[in-house]
Scaffold this motif. Structure first.
Motif, mmCIF file in Angstrom:
data_model
loop_
_atom_site.group_PDB
_atom_site.id
_atom_site.type_symbol
_atom_site.label_atom_id
_atom_site.label_comp_id
_atom_site.label_asym_id
_atom_site.label_seq_id
_atom_site.Cartn_x
_atom_site.Cartn_y
_atom_site.Cartn_z
ATOM 1 N N ILE A 183 36.502 16.011 -14.278
ATOM 2 C CA ILE A 183 35.912 17.307 -14.630
ATOM 3 C C ILE A 183 36.457 18.440 -13.764
ATOM 4 C CG2 ILE A 183 33.814 17.108 -13.177
ATOM 5 C CD1 ILE A 183 33.831 18.399 -16.770
ATOM 6 N N TYR B 159 34.247 19.838 -22.213
ATOM 7 C CA TYR B 159 33.264 18.745 -22.222
ATOM 8 C C TYR B 159 31.885 19.232 -22.704
ATOM 9 C CZ TYR B 159 30.086 15.162 -20.495
ATOM 10 O OH TYR B 159 29.106 14.223 -20.415
ATOM 11 N N ASP C 74 28.162 17.703 -23.063
ATOM 12 C CA ASP C 74 27.356 16.535 -22.710
ATOM 13 C C ASP C 74 26.384 16.162 -23.837
ATOM 14 O OD1 ASP C 74 26.727 14.897 -20.132
ATOM 15 O OD2 ASP C 74 24.778 15.326 -21.043
ATOM 16 N N TYR D 181 33.164 22.905 -19.211
ATOM 17 C CA TYR D 181 32.005 22.192 -19.757
ATOM 18 C C TYR D 181 30.993 23.184 -20.314
ATOM 19 C CZ TYR D 181 30.174 23.560 -15.207
ATOM 20 O OH TYR D 181 29.816 24.299 -14.107
ATOM 21 N N GLU E 299 23.212 27.692 -21.553
ATOM 22 C CA GLU E 299 23.386 29.148 -21.706
ATOM 23 C C GLU E 299 24.404 29.465 -22.811
ATOM 24 O OE1 GLU E 299 22.831 27.762 -18.825
ATOM 25 O OE2 GLU E 299 21.847 29.125 -17.432
ATOM 26 N N ARG F 29 22.701 29.011 -26.184
ATOM 27 C CA ARG F 29 21.751 30.103 -26.454
ATOM 28 C C ARG F 29 22.461 31.404 -26.737
ATOM 29 N NH1 ARG F 29 16.038 28.985 -23.955
ATOM 30 N NH2 ARG F 29 15.570 31.075 -24.631
ATOM 31 N N VAL G 3 11.885 25.296 -27.878
ATOM 32 C CA VAL G 3 12.650 24.050 -27.694
ATOM 33 C C VAL G 3 12.992 23.878 -26.215
ATOM 34 C CG1 VAL G 3 14.801 22.847 -28.259
ATOM 35 C CG2 VAL G 3 13.552 24.072 -30.022
ATOM 36 N N VAL G 4 12.672 22.707 -25.703
ATOM 37 C CA VAL G 4 12.867 22.445 -24.273
ATOM 38 C C VAL G 4 14.359 22.367 -23.947
ATOM 39 C CG1 VAL G 4 12.444 20.765 -22.409
ATOM 40 C CG2 VAL G 4 10.652 21.287 -24.078
ATOM 41 N N VAL G 5 14.728 23.119 -22.916
ATOM 42 C CA VAL G 5 16.131 23.147 -22.470
ATOM 43 C C VAL G 5 16.390 21.902 -21.612
ATOM 44 C CG1 VAL G 5 17.796 24.458 -21.072
ATOM 45 C CG2 VAL G 5 16.181 25.659 -22.534
ATOM 46 N N LYS H 250 22.652 11.052 -12.971
ATOM 47 C CA LYS H 250 22.315 12.080 -13.966
ATOM 48 C C LYS H 250 20.807 12.084 -14.256
ATOM 49 C CE LYS H 250 24.405 13.483 -18.275
ATOM 50 N NZ LYS H 250 25.439 13.119 -19.226
ATOM 51 N N SER I 228 18.137 15.055 -13.699
ATOM 52 C CA SER I 228 17.341 15.545 -14.842
ATOM 53 C C SER I 228 15.857 15.491 -14.509
ATOM 54 C CB SER I 228 17.595 14.680 -16.077
ATOM 55 O OG SER I 228 18.902 14.819 -16.502
ATOM 56 N N LEU J 92 10.273 25.418 -18.766
ATOM 57 C CA LEU J 92 10.929 24.275 -19.423
ATOM 58 C C LEU J 92 11.808 24.700 -20.590
ATOM 59 C CD1 LEU J 92 8.009 21.717 -19.383
ATOM 60 C CD2 LEU J 92 10.185 21.409 -18.249
ATOM 61 N N GLU J 93 11.503 25.864 -21.135
ATOM 62 C CA GLU J 93 12.256 26.326 -22.312
ATOM 63 C C GLU J 93 13.324 27.350 -21.930
ATOM 64 O OE1 GLU J 93 8.796 26.564 -22.244
ATOM 65 O OE2 GLU J 93 8.423 24.702 -23.324
ATOM 66 N N GLN J 94 13.535 27.531 -20.624
ATOM 67 C CA GLN J 94 14.520 28.529 -20.185
ATOM 68 C C GLN J 94 15.772 27.866 -19.623
ATOM 69 O OE1 GLN J 94 14.038 31.839 -20.657
ATOM 70 N NE2 GLN J 94 12.080 31.306 -21.588
ATOM 71 N N THR J 95 16.886 28.568 -19.790
ATOM 72 C CA THR J 95 18.114 28.080 -19.150
ATOM 73 C C THR J 95 18.037 28.476 -17.674
ATOM 74 O OG1 THR J 95 19.234 30.144 -19.614
ATOM 75 C CG2 THR J 95 19.461 28.405 -21.252
ATOM 76 N N THR J 96 18.944 27.952 -16.876
ATOM 77 C CA THR J 96 18.921 28.239 -15.438
ATOM 78 C C THR J 96 18.986 29.754 -15.190
ATOM 79 O OG1 THR J 96 19.942 26.126 -15.000
ATOM 80 C CG2 THR J 96 20.171 27.785 -13.285
ATOM 81 N N THR J 97 19.904 30.416 -15.870
ATOM 82 C CA THR J 97 20.063 31.869 -15.666
ATOM 83 C C THR J 97 18.774 32.605 -16.020
ATOM 84 O OG1 THR J 97 22.252 31.419 -16.589
ATOM 85 C CG2 THR J 97 21.741 33.711 -16.109
ATOM 86 N N ASP J 98 18.216 32.267 -17.173
ATOM 87 C CA ASP J 98 16.999 32.964 -17.612
ATOM 88 C C ASP J 98 15.830 32.684 -16.671
ATOM 89 O OD1 ASP J 98 18.394 33.971 -19.723
ATOM 90 O OD2 ASP J 98 17.757 32.431 -21.143
ATOM 91 N N ASP K 37 22.711 21.345 -12.728
ATOM 92 C CA ASP K 37 23.434 21.631 -13.982
ATOM 93 C C ASP K 37 24.825 21.019 -13.967
ATOM 94 O OD1 ASP K 37 21.333 22.907 -15.086
ATOM 95 O OD2 ASP K 37 22.176 24.932 -15.040
ATOM 96 N N LEU K 38 25.465 21.081 -12.821
ATOM 97 C CA LEU K 38 26.812 20.494 -12.702
ATOM 98 C C LEU K 38 26.776 18.990 -12.968
ATOM 99 C CD1 LEU K 38 28.443 22.232 -9.601
ATOM 100 C CD2 LEU K 38 29.309 22.192 -11.919
ATOM 101 N N LYS L 64 24.291 17.384 -14.572
ATOM 102 C CA LYS L 64 23.745 17.089 -15.900
ATOM 103 C C LYS L 64 24.741 17.368 -17.024
ATOM 104 C CE LYS L 64 19.816 19.443 -15.565
ATOM 105 N NZ LYS L 64 18.544 20.000 -16.027
ATOM 106 N N PHE L 65 25.483 18.466 -16.892
ATOM 107 C CA PHE L 65 26.314 18.885 -18.024
ATOM 108 C C PHE L 65 27.821 18.788 -17.791
ATOM 109 C CE2 PHE L 65 22.504 21.798 -18.042
ATOM 110 C CZ PHE L 65 21.783 21.004 -18.904
ATOM 111 N N ALA L 66 28.229 18.537 -16.538
ATOM 112 C CA ALA L 66 29.678 18.565 -16.278
ATOM 113 C C ALA L 66 30.215 17.262 -15.707
ATOM 114 C CB ALA L 66 29.997 19.729 -15.348
#
Lengths: 327, 316
Positions: free
Chosen positions: A3, A224, A226, A282, A286, A289, A324-326, B214, B218, B237-243, B269-270, B272-274
């Motif tokens: 990565i 990537y 996920d 990746y 965000e 959204r 919806v849960v992020v 992971k 999470s 729970l419904e927000q992204t990290t930035t928000d 986030d790194l 979980k998603f990367a």
């Protein structure tokens, strides 16, 4: 691929995005979202439906993008008397040698601005949308592949509805994104005014070649995504179809039909392109959204009851995103 | 002339006596039949005791009629002598006017070896085809009658018996055995304590040590997001990290942990998603940061109802 290495690769390969943005920014004041979406459409190999009142630099934006890429650009004004042949081309009889010659239409370009697409009758709309989907044109017995990259930017005027042929839902679904452009900010409008009354002519230099865009498209597949992000995308799309499953009981009567599987695909591609623009290897929630409204707004239809309460598809999608849960 | 008259006077009664010694009558029960109907054909012979009838065989005479059954002779006595009756059942499968011809009956008289015969009368009747009611509606052919499947009932009874037997066996050997009962009761616990206990539980699970990095990231971010949601009434729970960071920056208590939360969530986030594989100390630090976020934001004793499981021995 590791990565870190992938991230580094994407960072290097996506450097042209900043160049492109700054080149377009020489002419287009503000409208960052629109320009960003144009690039997403370009990278994601999709087409864009643009909605906004006249005079918001729609034509200028795509013209500038074409100039910054040294690509062919054509603007087609859709009118009620337009014929498919006016768009795709036709065969002309050559009296001199007694043969039929093929005259290619304006669609044989890299960037097409289909202005006021809803003013042309259904057969012309279908001809364009078929070309968008197939990326090839058949005139007589000859089939021609369209040039790559091929991006159609179709505009719809939301104000005048008389004498128009609104695009059917199935055809609207073929557009990857639907962007709604709003008026610029006060400060932006001031800059627009000053720029336009000055005598200095801004020259756009080609900073990216179409080949580089095609290379970036290939690279996009390496970004990537996920499993958690994939699940998040599915949750959003499924919430448009079965809102009750996601605790959105109030939306059940507001949605007439939900997003199609094409929405799921485009949401994933759009999120990848967004990550690419942000120079990441990746996808993060965000990205999903950020692109969600543009991918879904023309794919989620609201009921008459919702319309009566002035609830738009944007309101519905926003409500879904809030629930919806992020991951 | 007188001689002739006397001869006639004596001879005629003798002849008439001889003529009356046997009388044969053939008849059918009716004169109109439908195709396939049974036709009762009777042959009645009235005679006296000195006459011996040879059983008649008339099948060859009935060319277009089928003989279903030949009747045995039924002999009865009456005032005139004896009555012999043959009743046969015939049938015909085509419509027509049918005539059963005269049947020859052979017989002998007592002290006389001569074979004599007498003919019955001919019988005529009609056989009709089934009339087709053209105006009537076409009706369905009735399905064959289904006989009740008694075997099925037997199976059900056996199954029921087995079930009842099973229930009694279960009740006798298993149900009465004492088992611990898990009861859950709702208790009010301070939110920070509940969150810290969740974090400790996660720590004890040793997820990242077992390779589930992971999942660890999470779960830990989910616990902290849930904490923010309840502590600051934010839809975390419904927000992204930035928000979420934007929302925290606007909250008077949230701003105190903005930096640490940003580091905490971005690190997660790194992973979980990367596909990022963090160093061991990053994993350890995540837990420290999570606990710090909680302890730094305890503003009031916010209590929350949580379900707690309690094991109790059951009453035997």
């Amino acid at each position: 691929m590791d990565i870190v290495a992938l991230n580094e690769k994407i960072k290097n390969e996506s450097a042209f995005i900043d160049l492109l943005m700054s080149e377009i920014g020489k002419v287009i004041v503000g409208q960052k979202v629109m320009v960003e979406r144009l690039i997403i459409g370009l990278l994601g190999n999709g087409h864009i439906l643009l909605e906004g009142v006249p005079g918001l630099a729609k034509t200028l934006a795509i013209k500038t993008l074409a100039a910054a890429m040294k690509a062919k650009f054509q603007r087609i004004q859709f009118t009620p008397d337009l014929l498919p042949a006016d768009l795709i081309g036709t065969q002309i009889y050559n009296q001199k040698d007694g043969n039929f010659l093929i005259r290619k239409g304006p669609i044989f370009s890299n960037f097409i601005l289909a202005d006021e697409i809803n003013r042309a009758p259904a057969k012309v709309q279908s001809a364009l949308l078929e070309a968008m989907q197939e990326r090839q044109i058949t005139i007589g017995e000859s089939t021609f592949k369209l040039d790559e990259p091929f991006l159609v930017l179709a505009t719809q005027n939301p104000i005048e509805q008389e004498g128009t042929y609104p695009l059917p839902e199935a055809q609207v679904d073929r557009f990857m994104l639907k962007i709604v452009i709003t008026y610029p900010e006060r400060s932006e409008e001031l800059a627009i005014m000053r720029q336009n009354i000055s005598l200095i002519e801004t020259k756009i230099n080609p900073v990216v070649s179409p080949e580089e865009i095609l290379k970036a498209r290939n690279l996009l597949s390496e970004v990537y995504i996920d499993e958690k992000i994939e699940k998040y995308i599915l949750d959003i799309v499924f919430a448009t179809r079965n809102p009750k499953q996601f605790g959105l009981n109030s939306l059940a009567d507001m949605i007439s039909y939900g997003a199609s599987p094409r929405a799921t695909i485009n949401l994933a591609i759009g999120a990848k392109a967004m990550a690419f623009i942000k120079r990441r290897g990746y996808v993060i929630p965000e990205d999903v959204r950020a692109i969600c409204l543009d991918v879904l707004r023309h794919r989620v239809a609201v009921t008459y009851e919702a319309e009566a309460e002035e609830i738009t598809s944007e309101n519905v999608i926003q409500e879904i995103l809030n629930k919806v849960v992020v991951p | 002339m007188v001689k002739k008259f006397l001869f006639v006077l004596i001879f005629i009664p003798v002849l008439s006596l001889f003529a009356q010694e046997i009388k044969v009558t053939a008849a059918t029960d009716t004169t109109d039949y439908l195709i396939g109907d049974y036709i009762k054909y009777s042959l009645t012979i009235q005679t006296d005791e000195n006459v011996f009838i040879i059983n008649p065989f008339f099948k060859d005479s009935l060319k277009s009629i089928d003989v279903i059954k030949y009747g045995d002779p039924v002999v009865s006595e009456n005032q005139s002598g004896k009555l012999i009756k043959y009743e046969s059942i015939l049938s015909r499968y085509d419509s027509a006017e049918v005539t059963i011809p005269e049947i020859k009956i052979e017989y002998r008289t007592k002290n006389d070896t001569t074979l004599k015969s007498i003919l019955s009368n001919a019988v005529t009747f009609n056989v009709h085809s089934v009339p087709v009611a053209m105006k009537e509606e076409i009706k369905d052919i009735k399905p064959p009658i289904r006989l009740f499947n008694y075997l099925f009932i037997i199976y059900i009874i056996i199954a029921l018996v087995l079930l009842i037997a099973g229930y009694f066996i279960y009740k006798k050997y298993f149900k009465n055995k004492p088992q611990p009962v898990i009861k859950s009761k709702v208790e009010k616990i301070p939110l920070h304590k509940l969150t810290l206990s969740k974090l400790e539980k996660l720590e004890k699970e040793e997820l990242w040590q077992k390779g589930f990095v992971k999942d660890y990231h999470s779960r830990i971010t989910e616990i902290i997001r849930d904490y923010f949601e309840k502590q600051f009434n934010l839809p975390a729970l419904e927000q992204t990290t930035t928000d979420l960071l934007k929302l925290l920056s606007r909250h008077p208590s949230g701003i105190k942990v903005l930096d640490i939360t940003s580091k905490f969530l971005n690190n997660a986030d790194l992973v979980k998603f990367a596909k990022f594989i963090p160093l061991e100390n990053v994993n350890l630090e995540m837990m420290t940061q999570a606990k710090e976020i909680v302890t730094k934001t305890i503003t009031a004793q916010k209590e929350i109802e949580a379900e707690v499981e309690v094991k109790e021995a059951a009453n035997v």
